[in-house]
Design an enzyme around this catalytic site. Structure first.
Site, PDB file in Angstrom:
ATOM      1  N   CYS A 177      34.594   1.961  47.779  1.00  0.00           N
ATOM      2  CA  CYS A 177      35.408   0.761  47.956  1.00  0.00           C
ATOM      3  C   CYS A 177      35.490   0.329  49.418  1.00  0.00           C
ATOM      4  CB  CYS A 177      36.802   1.010  47.403  1.00  0.00           C
ATOM      5  SG  CYS A 177      36.779   1.703  45.758  1.00  0.00           S
TER       6      CYS A 177
HETATM    7  N1  SAJ Z   1      40.125   7.180  55.778  1.00  0.00           N
HETATM    8  C1  SAJ Z   1      40.192   7.438  57.158  1.00  0.00           C
HETATM    9  N2  SAJ Z   1      41.401   7.229  57.782  1.00  0.00           N
HETATM   10  C2  SAJ Z   1      42.506   6.793  57.118  1.00  0.00           C
HETATM   11  C3  SAJ Z   1      42.411   6.534  55.711  1.00  0.00           C
HETATM   12  C4  SAJ Z   1      41.206   6.740  55.073  1.00  0.00           C
HETATM   13  O1  SAJ Z   1      39.224   7.844  57.801  1.00  0.00           O
HETATM   14  O2  SAJ Z   1      43.559   6.638  57.761  1.00  0.00           O
HETATM   15  C5  SAJ Z   1      38.838   7.360  55.091  1.00  0.00           C
HETATM   16  C6  SAJ Z   1      38.892   8.360  53.937  1.00  0.00           C
HETATM   17  O3  SAJ Z   1      38.688   9.665  54.395  1.00  0.00           O
HETATM   18  C7  SAJ Z   1      37.738   7.882  53.064  1.00  0.00           C
HETATM   19  C8  SAJ Z   1      37.792   6.384  53.252  1.00  0.00           C
HETATM   20  O4  SAJ Z   1      38.519   6.142  54.454  1.00  0.00           O
HETATM   21  O5  SAJ Z   1      36.507   8.390  53.532  1.00  0.00           O
HETATM   22  C9  SAJ Z   1      38.474   5.642  52.102  1.00  0.00           C
HETATM   23  O6  SAJ Z   1      39.628   6.359  51.721  1.00  0.00           O
HETATM   24  P1  SAJ Z   1      40.890   5.564  51.112  1.00  0.00           P
HETATM   25  O7  SAJ Z   1      41.918   6.543  50.743  1.00  0.00           O
HETATM   26  O8  SAJ Z   1      41.263   4.519  52.039  1.00  0.00           O
HETATM   27  O9  SAJ Z   1      40.317   4.838  49.882  1.00  0.00           O
HETATM   28  P2  SAJ Z   1      39.631   5.099  48.461  1.00  0.00           P
HETATM   29  O10 SAJ Z   1      38.266   4.552  48.510  1.00  0.00           O
HETATM   30  O11 SAJ Z   1      39.768   6.472  47.982  1.00  0.00           O
HETATM   31  O12 SAJ Z   1      40.519   4.175  47.545  1.00  0.00           O
HETATM   32  C10 SAJ Z   1      40.866   2.907  47.999  1.00  0.00           C
HETATM   33  C11 SAJ Z   1      42.345   2.868  47.580  1.00  0.00           C
HETATM   34  N3  SAJ Z   1      43.035   3.589  48.563  1.00  0.00           N
HETATM   35  C12 SAJ Z   1      44.199   3.368  49.120  1.00  0.00           C
HETATM   36  O13 SAJ Z   1      44.782   2.387  49.078  1.00  0.00           O
HETATM   37  C13 SAJ Z   1      44.814   4.541  49.802  1.00  0.00           C
HETATM   38  C14 SAJ Z   1      42.736   1.604  47.144  1.00  0.00           C
HETATM   39  O14 SAJ Z   1      42.888   0.856  48.286  1.00  0.00           O
HETATM   40  C15 SAJ Z   1      41.734   0.887  46.259  1.00  0.00           C
HETATM   41  O15 SAJ Z   1      42.233   0.719  45.009  1.00  0.00           O
HETATM   42  C16 SAJ Z   1      40.456   1.623  46.106  1.00  0.00           C
HETATM   43  O16 SAJ Z   1      40.037   1.983  47.352  1.00  0.00           O
HETATM   44  C17 SAJ Z   1      39.515   0.693  45.380  1.00  0.00           C
HETATM   45  O17 SAJ Z   1      39.188   1.052  44.244  1.00  0.00           O
HETATM   46  O18 SAJ Z   1      39.226  -0.344  45.888  1.00  0.00           O
END
Ligand code: SAJ
Length: 433
Positions: A260
């Site tokens: 995503c």
């Molecule tokens: N990450 C960082 N730093 C942060 C947060 C995340 O480096 O502060 C990295 C994570 O390790 C990962 C990537 O970003 O590699 C994405 O992680 P994530 O938790 O932001 O997202 P996803 O892909 O697991 O899920 C996201 C959802 N997450 C959150 O909102 C927390 C949501 O936004 C969406 O529903 C989903 O993508 C989607 O299906 O679009």
């Protein structure tokens, strides 16, 4: 409206099918992958967030069945599309799965049917791509059939927010479409928020993920700034996060993973390019995030250098390969790219991940000697490693054991900061002795 069809039974479709069946609807799941359908019909879930018992109960009660036979779509009163929206080789949108799903729906489209697209995409997809295919049948939208966009907001591994209780955005092609969609989704989800139209709903979703992608890029750039200023980025961010208003904590890492956050913003920048508008924030942030794997490897090289060692033939033990903590998902994980680069530079790489026992050849990775198997996190493996590299901060890892026994430890997730802070405050972190 009693029978709901769901096309695509993956991270989005399966949870949606389960909550819709639990809301009392009869669910017909459709997937091109016959083993996925067979597993589901045996009550076996391939999604960690949906336990087998929950699925099995519904299958046993004939509330949910899965099939590869798309001719049964005509029996469905509403159809939700939850297919992948990846990028192609040149990072442009690949909507082939959405088009295929829409075309197969059109072959048996009938009066009264409601179609809802859930897959993340650029603003305009539902109206510009799907609507012409469906109206080609001669039926009229908002009169004979109804068409909406309602983005999934699945957050893998989130124990608080899940499909049913996460507020649901919904937009319709027409007012009648919106009302039809609202009536259905209100009986499945705790809260539905209707918006202006399908374009608004599509933009809201890519904006949400772009917001995360850009803020993560800012945190990643800050980590490089701190390295140059010889400051501890984790201390900086955690101190900034003490501000009780106007600040949201994002953390640096080894890069972006998942299907995503690294991908969805490119859907918006592509759409805006077709309108001769350059989304500079997205492009620069994406550049910063995609450079992080190389930056991490450079940190390893620097650490080895300061110990008069070269990367070639050095043993690197990686801790965590999943794209984020406490999940078993390797999709677009930055760890895969880091392993590739380390191997290309002659390092001997092993990994330990309690959630990912194997890295298999998915046809995209250039990792050598696949499949790779997770090794034990024991004294021998840690001591044999020239560098221990933390890429995913899984909770169940004993970081004090790792810290005590590693020759060189490179931490890309700030677990050591957390550990040292707890140690200095005399508090014990669960799972870390
Ligand atoms: N990450 C960082 N730093 C942060 C947060 C995340 O480096 O502060 C990295 C994570 O390790 C990962 C990537 O970003 O590699 C994405 O992680 P994530 O938790 O932001 O997202 P996803 O892909 O697991 O899920 C996201 C959802 N997450 C959150 O909102 C927390 C949501 O936004 C969406 O529903 C989903 O993508 C989607 O299906 O679009």
């Amino acid at each position: 409206m009693s029978k709901i069809g769901i096309i695509g039974l993956g991270y989005v479709g399966l949870p949606l099918a389960v909550v819709s069946a639990e809301a009392g609807f009869d669910i017909l799941g459709f997937d091109i992958n016959s083993s996925t359908c067979d597993q589901i019909n045996e009550g076996i879930s391939h999604i960690k967030d949906i336990p087998n018992e929950r699925l099995n109960t519904l299958v046993k009660k004939n509330k949910f069945s899965a099939t590869t036979d798309f001719t049964n779509l005509s029996f469905c009163d509403s159809i939700s599309i939850c297919v992948p929206t990846p990028l192609n080789k040149i990072k442009d949108p690949d909507l082939s799965f959405v088009i295929k799903a829409t075309e197969v729906i059109a072959t048996s489209l009938r009066k009264g049917q409601l179609i809802i697209l859930e897959s993340t995409t650029y603003p305009g997809t539902t109206r510009e791509l799907m609507l012409p295919i469906l109206e080609n049948t001669g039926l009229k939208v908002g009169i004979d059939f109804y068409l909406c966009f309602s983005p999934e907001r699945v957050d893998p591994g989130n124990e608080i927010w899940h499909t049913k209780n996460t507020p649901k955005i919904l937009g319709g092609i027409t007012e009648a479409c919106k009302q039809k969609g609202l009536k259905l989704y209100e009986s499945i989800f705790d809260k539905v928020i209707t918006v202006q139209n399908t374009e608004a709903a599509e933009l809201i979703k890519v904006y949400e993920n772009t917001f995360r992608m850009i803020n993560i890029a800012l945190a990643n750039e800050l980590s490089q700034v701190c390295d140059k200023l010889n400051l501890d980025v984790w201390g900086i961010i955690n101190a900034a996060a003490t501000k009780p208003f106007g600040f949201m904590k994002f953390t640096p890492g080894p890069g972006l993973g998942g299907h995503c956050i690294p991908l969805d913003p490119h859907y918006l920048s592509w759409k805006m390019r077709t309108m001769s508008f350059k989304t500079r924030m997205i492009e620069i942030a994406s550049e910063i995030n995609s450079e992080m794997p190389l930056y991490v490897v450079q940190r390893v090289v620097n650490e080895l250098n300061s110990n008069l060692k070269s990367l070639k033939n050095s043993k690197i033990l990686i801790i965590g390969v999943a794209y984020k903590k406490d999940i078993d998902d390797l999709r677009e994980s930055p760890a895969l790219e880091i392993i590739e680069i380390l191997q290309q530079k002659g390092a001997i790489v092993n990994y330990h991940d309690p959630h990912c026992a194997h890295i298999i050849d998915d046809g995209h990775t250039k990792i050598q000697n696949l499949p790779m198997n997770s090794v034990e996190l024991n004294l021998q493996n840690i001591c044999e490693a020239d560098v221990v590299l933390i890429l995913t901060d899984h909770t169940q890892i004993d970081y004090s054991f790792v810290l005590k026994n590693s020759k060189i430890l490179v931490d890309t997730r700030g677990v050591l900061y957390e550990y040292k802070t707890a140690e200095s405050q005399g508090t014990i972190i669960p799972g870390k002795t």
